[in-house]
Write a protein that holds these residues in place. Structure first.
Motif, PDB file in Angstrom:
ATOM      1  N   LYS A 149       0.727  -0.483   0.101  1.00 13.17           N
ATOM      2  CA  LYS A 149       0.327   0.085   0.308  1.00 13.17           C
ATOM      3  C   LYS A 149       1.044   1.202  -0.126  1.00 13.17           C
ATOM      4  CE  LYS A 149      -3.898  -2.492   0.328  1.00 13.17           C
ATOM      5  NZ  LYS A 149      -3.721  -4.047   0.690  1.00 13.17           N
ATOM      6  N   ASN A 195      -4.026  -1.894   5.816  1.00  9.86           N
ATOM      7  CA  ASN A 195      -3.083  -1.550   5.387  1.00  9.86           C
ATOM      8  C   ASN A 195      -2.900  -0.370   4.687  1.00  9.86           C
ATOM      9  OD1 ASN A 195      -0.723  -3.385   7.027  1.00  9.86           O
ATOM     10  ND2 ASN A 195      -0.921  -4.314   4.650  1.00  9.86           N
ATOM     11  N   PRO A 233      -0.682 -11.436  -4.143  1.00  7.34           N
ATOM     12  CA  PRO A 233      -1.797 -11.905  -3.333  1.00  7.34           C
ATOM     13  C   PRO A 233      -2.677 -10.789  -3.739  1.00  7.34           C
ATOM     14  CG  PRO A 233       0.037 -11.750  -1.688  1.00  7.34           C
ATOM     15  CD  PRO A 233       0.618 -11.498  -3.561  1.00  7.34           C
ATOM     16  N   CYS A 234      -4.670 -11.081  -3.788  1.00  4.94           N
ATOM     17  CA  CYS A 234      -4.969 -10.364  -4.283  1.00  4.94           C
ATOM     18  C   CYS A 234      -6.730  -9.603  -2.976  1.00  4.94           C
ATOM     19  CB  CYS A 234      -5.590 -11.217  -5.741  1.00  4.94           C
ATOM     20  SG  CYS A 234      -7.377 -10.157  -6.362  1.00  4.94           S
ATOM     21  N   GLY A 235      -6.604  -8.839  -2.591  1.00  4.40           N
ATOM     22  CA  GLY A 235      -8.255  -8.421  -2.330  1.00  4.40           C
ATOM     23  C   GLY A 235      -9.633  -7.647  -3.055  1.00  4.40           C
ATOM     24  N   VAL A 236      -9.279  -6.527  -2.853  1.00  5.02           N
ATOM     25  CA  VAL A 236     -10.186  -6.044  -3.591  1.00  5.02           C
ATOM     26  C   VAL A 236      -9.667  -5.751  -4.970  1.00  5.02           C
ATOM     27  CG1 VAL A 236      -9.490  -3.527  -3.280  1.00  5.02           C
ATOM     28  CG2 VAL A 236     -12.027  -4.016  -3.538  1.00  5.02           C
ATOM     29  N   GLY A 237      -8.702  -6.389  -5.180  1.00  7.72           N
ATOM     30  CA  GLY A 237      -7.801  -5.859  -6.791  1.00  7.72           C
ATOM     31  C   GLY A 237      -6.479  -5.144  -7.257  1.00  7.72           C
ATOM     32  N   GLY A 238      -6.733  -3.852  -6.717  1.00 12.06           N
ATOM     33  CA  GLY A 238      -6.083  -2.625  -6.649  1.00 12.06           C
ATOM     34  C   GLY A 238      -4.591  -2.660  -7.035  1.00 12.06           C
ATOM     35  N   ALA A 239      -3.854  -3.829  -5.772  1.00  7.42           N
ATOM     36  CA  ALA A 239      -2.773  -3.472  -5.678  1.00  7.42           C
ATOM     37  C   ALA A 239      -2.366  -4.801  -7.037  1.00  7.42           C
ATOM     38  CB  ALA A 239      -2.194  -4.037  -4.286  1.00  7.42           C
ATOM     39  N   PRO A 240      -2.509  -6.122  -6.708  1.00  6.21           N
ATOM     40  CA  PRO A 240      -2.161  -6.509  -7.837  1.00  6.21           C
ATOM     41  C   PRO A 240      -2.088  -6.179  -9.190  1.00  6.21           C
ATOM     42  CG  PRO A 240      -3.926  -7.111  -6.299  1.00  6.21           C
ATOM     43  CD  PRO A 240      -3.677  -6.075  -5.856  1.00  6.21           C
ATOM     44  N   GLY A 249      -6.210  -7.527   4.742  1.00  5.00           N
ATOM     45  CA  GLY A 249      -6.007  -7.264   3.721  1.00  5.00           C
ATOM     46  C   GLY A 249      -6.733  -8.011   2.218  1.00  5.00           C
ATOM     47  N   LEU A 250      -7.028  -9.157   2.929  1.00  9.27           N
ATOM     48  CA  LEU A 250      -7.657  -9.896   1.321  1.00  9.27           C
ATOM     49  C   LEU A 250      -8.940 -10.323   1.891  1.00  9.27           C
ATOM     50  CD1 LEU A 250      -3.890 -12.357   0.602  1.00  9.27           C
ATOM     51  CD2 LEU A 250      -4.963 -10.300   0.306  1.00  9.27           C
ATOM     52  N   SER A 310      -0.608 -12.816   4.448  1.00  5.30           N
ATOM     53  CA  SER A 310      -1.430 -12.406   3.508  1.00  5.30           C
ATOM     54  C   SER A 310      -0.329 -12.496   2.113  1.00  5.30           C
ATOM     55  CB  SER A 310      -1.657 -11.067   3.534  1.00  5.30           C
ATOM     56  OG  SER A 310      -1.912  -9.997   4.446  1.00  5.30           O
ATOM     57  N   THR A 351       3.645  -9.164  -0.037  1.00  3.65           N
ATOM     58  CA  THR A 351       2.820  -7.635  -0.209  1.00  3.65           C
ATOM     59  C   THR A 351       2.877  -6.936   1.278  1.00  3.65           C
ATOM     60  OG1 THR A 351       0.846  -9.067   0.131  1.00  3.65           O
ATOM     61  CG2 THR A 351       1.177  -8.171  -2.051  1.00  3.65           C
ATOM     62  N   GLY A 352       3.333  -7.323   2.747  1.00  4.45           N
ATOM     63  CA  GLY A 352       3.500  -6.964   3.673  1.00  4.45           C
ATOM     64  C   GLY A 352       3.897  -7.526   5.063  1.00  4.45           C
TER      65      GLY A 352
HETATM   66  C1  LIG Z   1      -3.488  -4.789   0.013  1.00  2.00           C
HETATM   67  C2  LIG Z   1      -3.621  -5.994   0.388  1.00  2.00           C
HETATM   68  C3  LIG Z   1      -3.090  -6.360  -1.067  1.00  2.00           C
HETATM   69  C4  LIG Z   1      -4.349  -6.436  -1.596  1.00  2.00           C
HETATM   70  O1  LIG Z   1      -4.228  -5.109  -2.234  1.00  2.00           O
HETATM   71  P1  LIG Z   1      -5.733  -5.152  -3.031  1.00  2.00           P
HETATM   72  O2  LIG Z   1      -5.665  -3.963  -4.076  1.00  2.00           O
HETATM   73  O3  LIG Z   1      -6.764  -4.734  -1.870  1.00  2.00           O
HETATM   74  O4  LIG Z   1      -5.980  -6.491  -3.636  1.00  2.00           O
HETATM   75  C5  LIG Z   1      -1.932  -7.824  -0.927  1.00  2.00           C
HETATM   76  N1  LIG Z   1      -2.207  -8.037   0.896  1.00  2.00           N
HETATM   77  C6  LIG Z   1      -1.418  -6.935   1.697  1.00  2.00           C
HETATM   78  C7  LIG Z   1      -0.367  -7.353   2.739  1.00  2.00           C
HETATM   79  C8  LIG Z   1      -2.404  -6.237   2.187  1.00  2.00           C
HETATM   80  O5  LIG Z   1      -2.176  -5.119   2.591  1.00  2.00           O
END
Ligand SMILES: *Cc1c(COP(=O)(O)O)cnc(C)c1O
Length: 430
Positions: free
Chosen positions: A110, A162, A269-276, A331-332, A378, A414-415
């Protein structure tokens, strides 16, 4: 509706049963169709370069990189051996870790999108008020008069983790009034840290989406407030895309080639999708069809897999197929994917896969034991991709054996950089 969907997409049965699955995207065509262009990505990179003197000034830990917020890319051969032995295979190629857990300022991916959006907003205001010129040395943004200017504006975000940390820390540092809307079950240490850095934390009973909705409503009623929209923000997305040209430089400097005979696999790793999504989109611009991107999601919240496979994007949620959306992976835990990201990256991904909470927790320990690197659960979700892709008989046919010997696989960590010591110990003694 569920029966119809399951008939059409039998994989849903396994997903509903909470099994780990790998979905190979038949819609991959590698054609970039979005209105988000290469120029937009370059603009974002240049904006980050303009801010570098400011970042270096207020965060001296970025001095070595001259104010550029970037993370190491390291080979993890012990982890590769461990994963290969466990699978009973002798995988060729190289396994690497992209250490976004070590990104300065907020210790997660993030720090790319979140911090970028705050800087973008700060620049916009300073330019509009004729207090800044793009040619200036931005380190002057640390001056009192800018803090005074930014204190007339506010930034708000809804986040349990995050993203809240990144937006909160950077906004408070610049002098904005920043509010992070959180569900009350968010981790206590995150709330404490944000308050200590000068952010306002508002807690909501009930779930996270409610916190976001409330935050958005409050922000909309205040014209001096900028709401960072995790689901729909192109600015946030652009912040993530900028890592691609930097990754190319890192690979170049390690003598690593990416081409048809040296494919690059990236597990995100993907949550809502923005980062990946932003990372994958940037990588496609740089490496084209020679990079193969996969999203990794928890078994209970495979929202992007579901949205892409069905083509329903944000119109479907994991709850619709009987999943809880709950996971220990901060985050996921996202039930509904970003429609923006699904539509922009859906034809650029090789696939998605899911991972159980137990496996993520165990991988935290395995990575620590093998490589002495700590990441949060995550951030380990990408690792199974290394094995899943190479043992999927149909998928692996796309590559010739020689090319796989030269392949590079990157698990994107990712974190984990902000996790306090006591919490780390809890994870490691799971
Ligand atoms: C936010 C986050 C993700 C995924 O990012 P998205 O934009 O929500 O898909 C993956 N890993 C960690 C540790 C995060 O904080």
């Amino acid at each position: 509706m569920l029966k119809e969907l399951t008939d059409k997409f039998p994989l849903i049965q396994k997903m509903t049963a909470g099994e780990e699955v790998l979905w190979i995207n038949q819609g991959l065509d590698n054609i970039i169709t979005s209105d988000i262009s290469k120029t937009d990505i370059n603009d974002a990179s240049e904006r980050l370069n303009r801010f570098a003197p400011y970042i270096q000034k207020v965060y001296p830990e970025t001095t070595e990189k001259k104010g550029i917020i970037e993370s190491p890319l390291v080979e993890i051969s012990e982890m590769k051996k461990f994963l290969s032995d466990k699978a009973g295979k002798s995988f060729k190629g190289k396994l690497m870790l992209k250490c976004d857990n070590l990104l300065p300022i907020s210790g997660s991916i993030k720090a790319r999108g979140g911090i970028y959006e705050v800087l973008w907003f700060a620049e916009k205001i300073a330019l509009e008020n004729n207090m800044l010129n793009e040619k200036d040395d931005y380190s002057m943004l640390a001056d009192e008069k800018f803090k005074k200017l930014f204190s007339k504006y506010s930034i708000a975000v809804g986040s349990t983790g995050n993203l809240g940390l990144s937006i909160g820390i950077m906004s408070a540092r610049l002098g904005f009034n920043v509010t992070v809307h959180m569900s009350s079950d968010a981790r206590q240490w995150k709330k404490d840290m944000l308050r200590q850095k000068g952010a306002k934390v508002v807690e909501y009973p009930g779930d996270y989406q409610k916190a976001v909705a409330e935050g958005r409503k409050l922000a909309e009623s205040d014209p001096s407030c900028h709401f960072v929209d995790d689901e729909n923000s192109k600015t946030l997305f652009l912040g993530y895309t900028t890592c691609a040209t930097r990754l190319k430089k890192q690979l170049d400097s390690q003598g690593i080639i990416v081409d048809k005979n040296h494919p690059l696999f990236v597990y995100l790793p993907c949550g809502v999708g923005g980062a990946p999504g932003g990372v994958a989109f940037g990588l496609k611009h740089v490496f084209g069809e020679n990079v193969h991107c996969f999203f990794a999601e928890p078994v209970q919240s495979p929202c992007m897999l579901l949205g892409l496979m069905t083509g329903l994007h944000e119109k479907i949620a994991v709850q619709d197929i009987g999943l809880s959306g709950k996971t220990i992976a901060d985050g996921l835990a996202v039930g509904r994917p970003s429609g923006l990201v699904g539509k922009v990256t859906g034809n650029l991904l090789d696939g998605c896969f899911t991972v159980s909470d137990e496996n993520m927790q165990q991988l935290v320990i395995d990575l620590y034991n093998k490589e002495k690197i700590f990441v949060e659960p995550s951030a380990t979700a990408g690792f199974p991709g290394f094995v899943l892709t190479q043992t999927h008989k149909e998928y692996i046919k796309r590559f010739d054996e020689k090319a796989m010997e030269n392949a590079v696989h990157i698990a994107w960590a990712t974190g984990g950089g902000m996790v306090p010591k006591e919490e780390k110990e809890k994870y490691l003694s799971y």
